[in-house]
Design an enzyme around this catalytic site. Structure first.
Site, PDB file in Angstrom:
ATOM      1  N   LEU A 200       3.687  61.578 -17.568  1.00 39.32           N
ATOM      2  CA  LEU A 200       3.253  60.772 -16.479  1.00 39.32           C
ATOM      3  C   LEU A 200       3.677  60.611 -15.215  1.00 39.32           C
ATOM      4  O   LEU A 200       3.461  59.887 -14.384  1.00 39.32           O
ATOM      5  CB  LEU A 200       2.330  59.471 -16.854  1.00 39.32           C
ATOM      6  CG  LEU A 200       1.200  59.875 -18.009  1.00 39.32           C
ATOM      7  CD1 LEU A 200       0.797  58.658 -18.827  1.00 39.32           C
ATOM      8  CD2 LEU A 200       0.261  60.887 -17.699  1.00 39.32           C
ATOM      9  N   CYS A 201       4.993  61.077 -15.137  1.00 38.04           N
ATOM     10  CA  CYS A 201       5.808  60.705 -13.991  1.00 38.04           C
ATOM     11  C   CYS A 201       5.576  61.531 -12.814  1.00 38.04           C
ATOM     12  O   CYS A 201       5.386  62.835 -13.218  1.00 38.04           O
ATOM     13  CB  CYS A 201       7.403  60.804 -14.430  1.00 38.04           C
ATOM     14  SG  CYS A 201       8.256  59.721 -15.321  1.00 38.04           S
ATOM     15  N   HIS A 202       5.816  61.003 -11.816  1.00 35.24           N
ATOM     16  CA  HIS A 202       5.368  61.881 -10.407  1.00 35.24           C
ATOM     17  C   HIS A 202       6.558  62.875 -10.164  1.00 35.24           C
ATOM     18  O   HIS A 202       7.880  62.435 -10.402  1.00 35.24           O
ATOM     19  CB  HIS A 202       5.080  61.399  -9.372  1.00 35.24           C
ATOM     20  CG  HIS A 202       3.867  60.394  -9.224  1.00 35.24           C
ATOM     21  ND1 HIS A 202       3.851  59.072 -10.052  1.00 35.24           N
ATOM     22  CD2 HIS A 202       2.758  60.414  -8.798  1.00 35.24           C
ATOM     23  CE1 HIS A 202       2.424  58.719  -9.815  1.00 35.24           C
ATOM     24  NE2 HIS A 202       2.003  59.791  -9.133  1.00 35.24           N
TER      25      HIS A 202
ATOM     26  N   MET B 232      12.603  55.684 -13.673  1.00 32.07           N
ATOM     27  CA  MET B 232      12.586  56.687 -14.706  1.00 32.07           C
ATOM     28  C   MET B 232      13.700  57.838 -14.567  1.00 32.07           C
ATOM     29  O   MET B 232      14.271  58.191 -15.376  1.00 32.07           O
ATOM     30  CB  MET B 232      11.344  57.425 -15.095  1.00 32.07           C
ATOM     31  CG  MET B 232      10.297  56.282 -15.523  1.00 32.07           C
ATOM     32  SD  MET B 232      10.765  55.218 -17.149  1.00 32.07           S
ATOM     33  CE  MET B 232      10.919  56.738 -18.205  1.00 32.07           C
ATOM     34  N   GLU B 233      14.039  58.271 -13.336  1.00 33.34           N
ATOM     35  CA  GLU B 233      14.769  59.184 -13.049  1.00 33.34           C
ATOM     36  C   GLU B 233      16.557  58.629 -13.267  1.00 33.34           C
ATOM     37  O   GLU B 233      17.164  59.487 -13.841  1.00 33.34           O
ATOM     38  CB  GLU B 233      14.810  59.735 -11.582  1.00 33.34           C
ATOM     39  CG  GLU B 233      13.627  60.512 -11.467  1.00 33.34           C
ATOM     40  CD  GLU B 233      12.224  59.791 -11.393  1.00 33.34           C
ATOM     41  OE1 GLU B 233      11.007  60.518 -11.525  1.00 33.34           O
ATOM     42  OE2 GLU B 233      12.246  58.418 -11.245  1.00 33.34           O
TER      43      GLU B 233
ATOM     44  N   ASP C  46      27.492  65.493 -26.978  1.00 37.47           N
ATOM     45  CA  ASP C  46      27.466  66.925 -27.579  1.00 37.47           C
ATOM     46  C   ASP C  46      29.047  67.353 -27.448  1.00 37.47           C
ATOM     47  O   ASP C  46      29.566  68.158 -27.955  1.00 37.47           O
ATOM     48  CB  ASP C  46      26.630  67.409 -26.684  1.00 37.47           C
ATOM     49  CG  ASP C  46      26.692  69.112 -26.903  1.00 37.47           C
ATOM     50  OD1 ASP C  46      26.504  69.372 -27.985  1.00 37.47           O
ATOM     51  OD2 ASP C  46      26.750  69.968 -26.062  1.00 37.47           O
TER      52      ASP C  46
END
EC number: 4.6.1.17
Length: 160
Positions: free
Chosen positions: A76-78, A113-114, A128
């Protein structure tokens, strides 16, 4: 601040929020992640002694790339036109690294969110790149540190 969940419509179904009526403002967010590892692993990272190459540069690029792809990962992120993404990796003890990701833009929705995605993926990339010498690395404290801009203004983790 509203306690209403904006990603739910009046029927309670998930939807992408309409931001078309929001004001364009400068928006900045910074998120963190910390990694705890063996001191010998951190020494190898700093000295460039790991077989996979420049671990820190690879993690920074992975974090930047992840921030730019957040809307592909979180439904749901733009999709955003980020104007800047920085990923800084700092030694905070003899066995800990801190990843800081800062994202900014001028737009109608925030970049929290980014920033969180960038910090998370940079931390996962560090894992990793180092797992061959230290499988016990712990990633923790993934959190938003600060955000500026938009209707809710300035928020800082230190203010909570």
């Amino acid at each position: 601040m509203s306690d209403k969940l904006t990603h739910l419509n009046s029927q309670g179904h998930a939807h992408m929020v309409d931001v078309s009526d929001k004001d364009m403002t400068k928006r900045i967010a910074t998120a963190q992640a910390t990694l705890t590892m063996q001191a010998t692993t951190l020494t190898k990272i700093i000295e460039g002694g790991l077989p996979k190459g420049d671990v820190l540069a690879t993690a920074r690029i992975a974090g930047i790339q992840a921030a730019k792809k957040t809307s592909d990962l979180i439904p749901l992120c733009h999709p955003l036109m980020l104007t800047k993404v920085t990923v800084d990796i700092n030694v905070i003890s003899d066995c800990e690294l801190e990843v800081l990701c800062t994202c900014s833009l001028s737009g109608k929705t925030g970049v929290e969110m980014e920033a969180l995605t960038g910090a998370s993926i940079a931390a996962l990339t560090l894992y990793d790149m180092c797992k061959a010498v230290d499988k016990g690395i712990v990633i923790q404290n993934v959190s938003l540190l600060e955000k500026k801009g938009g209707k809710s203004g300035h928020w800082s983790k230190g203010d909570v």
